[in-house]
Design an enzyme around this catalytic site. Structure first.
Site, PDB file in Angstrom:
ATOM      1  N   TYR A 117     -24.145   3.366   0.431  1.00 27.21           N
ATOM      2  CA  TYR A 117     -22.970   4.142   0.014  1.00 27.21           C
ATOM      3  C   TYR A 117     -23.299   5.032  -1.186  1.00 27.21           C
ATOM      4  O   TYR A 117     -22.875   6.184  -1.259  1.00 27.21           O
ATOM      5  CB  TYR A 117     -21.799   3.220  -0.346  1.00 27.21           C
ATOM      6  CG  TYR A 117     -21.076   2.676   0.876  1.00 27.21           C
ATOM      7  CD1 TYR A 117     -20.177   3.470   1.585  1.00 27.21           C
ATOM      8  CD2 TYR A 117     -21.294   1.382   1.326  1.00 27.21           C
ATOM      9  CE1 TYR A 117     -19.521   2.980   2.714  1.00 27.21           C
ATOM     10  CE2 TYR A 117     -20.644   0.885   2.449  1.00 27.21           C
ATOM     11  CZ  TYR A 117     -19.757   1.701   3.137  1.00 27.21           C
ATOM     12  OH  TYR A 117     -19.119   1.224   4.252  1.00 27.21           O
TER      13      TYR A 117
ATOM     14  N   ASP B   1     -13.043  -4.900  -3.328  1.00 28.79           N
ATOM     15  CA  ASP B   1     -13.867  -4.112  -2.401  1.00 28.79           C
ATOM     16  C   ASP B   1     -15.306  -4.162  -2.881  1.00 28.79           C
ATOM     17  O   ASP B   1     -15.563  -4.229  -4.078  1.00 28.79           O
ATOM     18  CB  ASP B   1     -13.387  -2.661  -2.321  1.00 28.79           C
ATOM     19  CG  ASP B   1     -14.004  -1.963  -1.125  1.00 28.79           C
ATOM     20  OD1 ASP B   1     -13.438  -2.070  -0.024  1.00 28.79           O
ATOM     21  OD2 ASP B   1     -15.083  -1.359  -1.274  1.00 28.79           O
TER      22      ASP B   1
ATOM     23  N   ARG C  20       0.816  -1.225   0.000  1.00 27.31           N
ATOM     24  CA  ARG C  20       0.000   0.000   0.000  1.00 27.31           C
ATOM     25  C   ARG C  20       0.848   1.273   0.000  1.00 27.31           C
ATOM     26  O   ARG C  20       0.388   2.327  -0.416  1.00 27.31           O
ATOM     27  CB  ARG C  20      -0.960  -0.025   1.188  1.00 27.31           C
ATOM     28  CG  ARG C  20      -2.171  -0.922   0.962  1.00 27.31           C
ATOM     29  CD  ARG C  20      -3.225  -0.265   0.067  1.00 27.31           C
ATOM     30  NE  ARG C  20      -4.006   0.715   0.809  1.00 27.31           N
ATOM     31  CZ  ARG C  20      -3.847   2.027   0.727  1.00 27.31           C
ATOM     32  NH1 ARG C  20      -2.952   2.533  -0.086  1.00 27.31           N
ATOM     33  NH2 ARG C  20      -4.595   2.823   1.436  1.00 27.31           N
TER      34      ARG C  20
HETATM   35  O1  CP3 Z   1     -11.492  -9.597   3.592  1.00 27.71           O
HETATM   36  C1  CP3 Z   1     -10.530  -9.380   2.838  1.00 27.71           C
HETATM   37  O2  CP3 Z   1      -9.345  -9.545   3.180  1.00 27.71           O
HETATM   38  C2  CP3 Z   1     -10.830  -8.966   1.408  1.00 27.71           C
HETATM   39  C3  CP3 Z   1     -10.796  -7.581   1.153  1.00 27.71           C
HETATM   40  C4  CP3 Z   1     -11.977  -6.655   1.439  1.00 27.71           C
HETATM   41  C5  CP3 Z   1     -11.814  -5.245   1.379  1.00 27.71           C
HETATM   42  N1  CP3 Z   1     -13.051  -4.683   1.512  1.00 27.71           N
HETATM   43  C6  CP3 Z   1     -10.536  -4.527   1.158  1.00 27.71           C
HETATM   44  C7  CP3 Z   1     -10.399  -3.200   1.779  1.00 27.71           C
HETATM   45  C8  CP3 Z   1     -13.319  -6.919   1.691  1.00 27.71           C
HETATM   46  C9  CP3 Z   1     -14.022  -8.249   1.904  1.00 27.71           C
HETATM   47  C10 CP3 Z   1     -13.987  -5.651   1.734  1.00 27.71           C
HETATM   48  C11 CP3 Z   1     -15.433  -5.513   1.919  1.00 27.71           C
HETATM   49  C12 CP3 Z   1     -15.983  -4.200   2.278  1.00 27.71           C
HETATM   50  N2  CP3 Z   1     -15.596  -2.954   1.830  1.00 27.71           N
HETATM   51  C13 CP3 Z   1     -17.112  -4.038   3.105  1.00 27.71           C
HETATM   52  C14 CP3 Z   1     -17.900  -5.152   3.717  1.00 27.71           C
HETATM   53  C15 CP3 Z   1     -17.202  -5.739   4.872  1.00 27.71           C
HETATM   54  C16 CP3 Z   1     -17.307  -4.935   6.095  1.00 27.71           C
HETATM   55  O3  CP3 Z   1     -16.266  -4.658   6.696  1.00 27.71           O
HETATM   56  O4  CP3 Z   1     -18.447  -4.623   6.485  1.00 27.71           O
HETATM   57  C17 CP3 Z   1     -17.365  -2.652   3.219  1.00 27.71           C
HETATM   58  C18 CP3 Z   1     -18.450  -2.006   4.032  1.00 27.71           C
HETATM   59  C19 CP3 Z   1     -16.410  -1.978   2.392  1.00 27.71           C
HETATM   60  C20 CP3 Z   1     -16.313  -0.528   2.131  1.00 27.71           C
HETATM   61  C21 CP3 Z   1     -15.007  -0.006   2.548  1.00 27.71           C
HETATM   62  N3  CP3 Z   1     -13.818  -0.231   1.886  1.00 27.71           N
HETATM   63  C22 CP3 Z   1     -14.729   0.801   3.681  1.00 27.71           C
HETATM   64  C23 CP3 Z   1     -15.755   1.257   4.678  1.00 27.71           C
HETATM   65  C24 CP3 Z   1     -13.353   1.046   3.666  1.00 27.71           C
HETATM   66  C25 CP3 Z   1     -12.563   1.912   4.602  1.00 27.71           C
HETATM   67  C26 CP3 Z   1     -12.456   1.256   5.906  1.00 27.71           C
HETATM   68  C27 CP3 Z   1     -11.129   1.449   6.548  1.00 27.71           C
HETATM   69  O5  CP3 Z   1     -10.839   0.626   7.430  1.00 27.71           O
HETATM   70  O6  CP3 Z   1     -10.410   2.395   6.198  1.00 27.71           O
HETATM   71  C28 CP3 Z   1     -12.790   0.375   2.554  1.00 27.71           C
HETATM   72  C29 CP3 Z   1     -11.353   0.317   2.188  1.00 27.71           C
HETATM   73  C30 CP3 Z   1     -10.746  -1.043   2.255  1.00 27.71           C
HETATM   74  N4  CP3 Z   1     -11.189  -2.107   1.523  1.00 27.71           N
HETATM   75  C31 CP3 Z   1      -9.619  -1.447   3.014  1.00 27.71           C
HETATM   76  C32 CP3 Z   1      -9.392  -2.802   2.713  1.00 27.71           C
HETATM   77  C33 CP3 Z   1      -8.304  -3.692   3.236  1.00 27.71           C
HETATM   78  C34 CP3 Z   1      -8.798  -0.573   3.941  1.00 27.71           C
HETATM   79  C35 CP3 Z   1      -8.146   0.514   3.161  1.00 27.71           C
HETATM   80  C36 CP3 Z   1      -6.658   0.554   3.020  1.00 27.71           C
HETATM   81  O7  CP3 Z   1      -5.956  -0.407   2.667  1.00 27.71           O
HETATM   82  O8  CP3 Z   1      -6.158   1.668   3.215  1.00 27.71           O
END
Ligand code: CP3
Length: 341
Positions: free
Chosen positions: A148, A72, A36
């Protein structure tokens, strides 16, 4: 091949309880942070080599029984024409949120190769896994995606979402139907690319009353599960804050129902019925606790599952940033050790 996870999805007996963690690839891992540092999250998602590499990071480090493709839930919204950004430290932003019928009608249907990069990531991850553990595909459920798309990001009270639902039910159902059709096609393509199970994330649906769920959400989720039945892979249906919705979620579909930590696993399993499998349900914050405290909680969940076929151990929601890596390792090992049949 380690097929405990797939066996448990089908409620077949296993040698010990399978375990994986939602968001098992992420910022709590140094290997992930290193990637990242050089690439945005959207770049990682859209570069199959990187997405496959990140998918395998937790598998190489912990004794997990399934991998989940790195992607995502919001990617299909971008393909439908919404401008998506992951702002550093703020979470996702949609710059042109849906607010009226015209913007709903303008959404593109996404029925072609718009998300082919996810399919390619699945093919590459399957190859890299060399059959070690099964690979899970996933998508967001229509309600969570709509929230969203309408709010333009995360939300506390879902006011604009419910406003559209309550004031313009016809536009709401048009939007939900469009999303449900896109999600069905997207999951079908993931399965055909090699996903061996798929999970539908309805992360925020717990903000609804059972009556609103039944009227405004259930038929659309049902369309997705009905549309995937013929694909012959286990279907997982997950949400949080769903204690009062579990019976309806079960009715909507899924071979496995995902539970959060706000319910006792045995009560919830009885509610959804022992003729479906369940997945869960450790509080993600428990991973910050001492080994002794984690053990007490893992034991409690396993005791409630009572060795009945069809339990997949997981957290009640995704791994949080800053989770201690040792907590993750210890928990995965402990589940296997304490559940030996
Ligand atoms: O599980 C896994 O390892 C697979 C990867 C995965 C991601 N997003 C990568 C990600 C999965 C399964 C998701 C699903 C997802 N994305 C959901 C449903 C699951 C849940 O937690 O309820 C939701 C609501 C999202 C939307 C989303 N994407 C949000 C709210 C965020 C920011 C949250 C944060 O912690 O900052 C993301 C970004 C995101 N998607 C990250 C990851 C690993 C973190 C961002 C980063 O790497 O900087």
């Amino acid at each position: 091949m380690n097929d405990r996870f797939l066996k448990a999805c089908r409620r077949e007996p296993v040698d010990c309880t399978p375990v994986w963690f939602m968001r098992q690839a992420g910022r709590y891992m140094q290997e992930y942070q290193a990637i990242r540092a050089k690439h945005s999250i959207l770049e990682v998602c859209k570069t199959p080599e990187l997405a496959a590499q990140v998918t395998l990071q937790p598998i190489d480090r912990f004794p997990l029984d399934a991998a989940i493709i790195f992607a995502d839930i919001l990617l299909p919204l971008e393909a439908m024409g919404l401008r998506l950004e992951f702002a550093e430290g703020e979470g996702p932003i949609i710059h042109n949120p849906l607010r009226d019928r015209a913007s709903v009608d303008q959404l593109r249907p996404v029925d072609g190769d718009e998300l082919a990069y996810v399919e390619e990531a699945i093919r590459q991850a399957r190859r890299a896994l060399t059959g070690k553990v099964p690979l899970i595909g996933f998508a967001g459920a229509p309600f969570t995606l709509a929230s969203y798309a309408i709010e333009g990001g995360g939300s506390r009270n879902y006011i604009r979402t419910k406003q559209l639902m309550y004031r313009e039910p016809e536009v709401w159902h048009r939007l939900m139907d469009k999303l449900a059709r896109v999600v069905t096609g997207y999951l079908r393509r993931q399965i055909r690319a090699g996903a061996e199970a798929v999970q539908l994330f309805d992360s925020w649906v717990g903000c609804l009353s059972p009556g609103d769920y039944a009227e405004y959400v259930l038929p659309h989720v049902q369309l997705i599960f009905d549309g995937l039945k013929r694909e012959q892979v286990p279907l997982i249906h997950f949400g949080t804050g769903t204690g009062s919705l579990l019976r309806l979620m079960r009715q909507a579909g899924g071979d496995v129902i995902g539970l959060d930590w706000r319910v006792h696993l045995d009560d919830a399993w009885q509610t959804v019925g022992h003729d479906v499998a369940v997945q869960g349900n450790l509080d993600p914050v428990a991973l910050f606790a001492s080994v002794h405290e984690i053990e007490r909680r893992v034991e409690d969940i396993l005791r409630r599952a009572a060795g009945r076929p069809g339990h997949i151990f997981n957290l009640g929601h995704g791994i949080l940033p800053n989770t201690p890596i040792d907590g993750v390792a210890v928990t995965a090992e402990m589940v296997h050790k304490l559940s030996q049949r």
